[in-house]
Structures are given as C-alpha cells and as structure tokens.
Design a protein around this motif. Structure first.
Motif, short mmCIF file in Angstrom:
data_model
loop_
_atom_site.label_atom_id
_atom_site.label_comp_id
_atom_site.label_asym_id
_atom_site.label_seq_id
_atom_site.Cartn_x
_atom_site.Cartn_y
_atom_site.Cartn_z
N GLU A 1 3.40 -34.48 1.31
CA GLU A 1 2.42 -35.31 2.00
C GLU A 1 1.62 -36.15 1.01
OE1 GLU A 1 0.20 -32.46 4.28
OE2 GLU A 1 1.60 -32.56 5.97
N ALA A 2 1.27 -35.57 -0.13
CA ALA A 2 0.53 -36.32 -1.15
C ALA A 2 1.39 -37.45 -1.70
CB ALA A 2 0.09 -35.39 -2.28
N ALA A 3 2.67 -37.17 -1.94
CA ALA A 3 3.58 -38.22 -2.43
C ALA A 3 3.73 -39.32 -1.38
CB ALA A 3 4.94 -37.61 -2.77
N TYR A 4 3.82 -38.91 -0.10
CA TYR A 4 3.93 -39.89 0.98
C TYR A 4 2.69 -40.78 1.03
CZ TYR A 4 3.63 -41.75 5.70
OH TYR A 4 3.46 -42.57 6.78
N ASP A 5 1.52 -40.15 0.96
CA ASP A 5 0.27 -40.92 1.00
C ASP A 5 0.19 -41.89 -0.18
OD1 ASP A 5 -0.54 -39.69 3.32
OD2 ASP A 5 -1.83 -38.22 2.30
N SER A 6 0.57 -41.41 -1.35
CA SER A 6 0.54 -42.25 -2.55
C SER A 6 1.51 -43.41 -2.42
CB SER A 6 0.89 -41.40 -3.77
OG SER A 6 1.05 -42.20 -4.90
N THR A 7 2.71 -43.12 -1.95
CA THR A 7 3.73 -44.17 -1.79
C THR A 7 3.30 -45.17 -0.73
OG1 THR A 7 5.45 -42.60 -2.42
CG2 THR A 7 6.17 -44.58 -1.27
#
Length: 180
Positions: free
Chosen positions: A70-76
């Motif tokens: 989820e953190a990677a998704y938000d960052s992307t």
C-alpha cells in the motif's frame, strides 16, 4: 523457527497416536481411551498451539507485506500524479508559447497588410524565425517590394505622359499663335 517447533510437536504427538490406534485395534479400548484423554490430548493441544503460532506469524508477515504494498502504491500514485501535473503544465506552457509566437508573426504581417491597404508602401516586414509564419512574412515583404516597383513604374510613366502632354500643349499653342 515455527516450522521446527511444529515438527517437534508432531514428533511427540505421532507416537501417542500410533499407540492409541494400536490399542484400539487390539480391542483395548479402555487403555486407548486413557491415552486419548491424557497424552494424546496434551500432544494434540501442543501441536495445535504451534500451528496457531505459525498462522499468527504468517498473518503478521502478510499484513506487513500489505502495508508495504500500500505504501508503494501510494508513493507510485503520488509520483504519477506529479508527473502528469508536470506534463500538463509543460504542455500548457508550450501551447501558450506557440500561440504567442504565431500571433506575433501574424500581427506583424497583418500590420503591413493594413499599411498596404492604406496605400503606405514605406514600411518593411520584420522577418524573424524559420517557420511558416516566416515564409508568410517573406511573401509580404516580396509583395511590398514588387508594389513599390510597380508604383515607381506607374509614377515614371505618369511623369512621362505629363511631360509629353505639356509638350503637346505647348506645340498646340504655338500652332494656334502661328495661324493667327
């Protein structure tokens, strides 16, 4: 670590199960029931406890992976939105620059066209650039120069005609004075 604990619990539970099953097969139900109620239940509870620990550890690991994903998704997503916004700003800037560039070149050509329409052939077109607008400016400049040449020829012809007319008038006057 959890899998070693499960294997150890299974190794302690398996012989108890074999003994209870063997006693049951030998029709020693009372002894089999005693093993089932005592050591078998204790070994099974220990095995279930170790399996529950493994399940909890796997659930925790999965939850960690979900949070990281989820953190990677938000960052992307944030990065992509930033890139899209940047591309949009650059596109609008380029569109404005192109519109102003075209408008500036056309306004110069339009100004010269209006001057020509008013009969003013003294102004030159300011030629700048290397695009289609520049080609239009060159064409307007060539038209102005050709019109100057044509007007010059017409003026010269008119002056010649005026001069010839004056000579003809003077000759006619002399003839009329000579006949009287």
């Amino acid at each position: 670590a959890e899998s070693n604990a499960i294997a150890a619990a299974f190794r302690s539970w398996e012989p108890v199960v074999r003994k209870a099953v063997g006693l049951g097969a030998a029709n020693a139900d009372a002894q089999a029931l005693a093993i089932y109620i005592g050591p078998f239940t204790v070994a099974r509870a220990a095995l279930n406890a170790e399996i529950a620990k493994l399940k909890a550890a796997e659930t925790e690991t999965a939850a960690t992976f979900v949070k990281q994903t989820e953190a990677a998704y938000d960052s992307t997503r944030t990065m992509l939105l930033g890139l899209i916004a940047g591309a949009l700003v650059i596109s609008v800037g380029m569109a404005l620059w192109m519109a102003l560039s075209i408008s500036k070149g056309l306004s110069g050509a339009l100004s010269v066209a209006n001057d020509i329409a008013q009969g003013d052939l003294t102004k030159d077109v300011a030629i700048s650039g290397r695009d289609e607008i520049t080609d239009l400016q060159r064409a307007f400049q060539a038209m102005v120069e050709k019109l100057r040449e044509v007007v010059g020829q017409v003026t010269s012809a008119a002056e010649n005609m005026s001069s010839g007319s004056q000579e003809l008038s003077a000759s006619a006057e002399q003839l009329s004075q000579g006949s009287t």
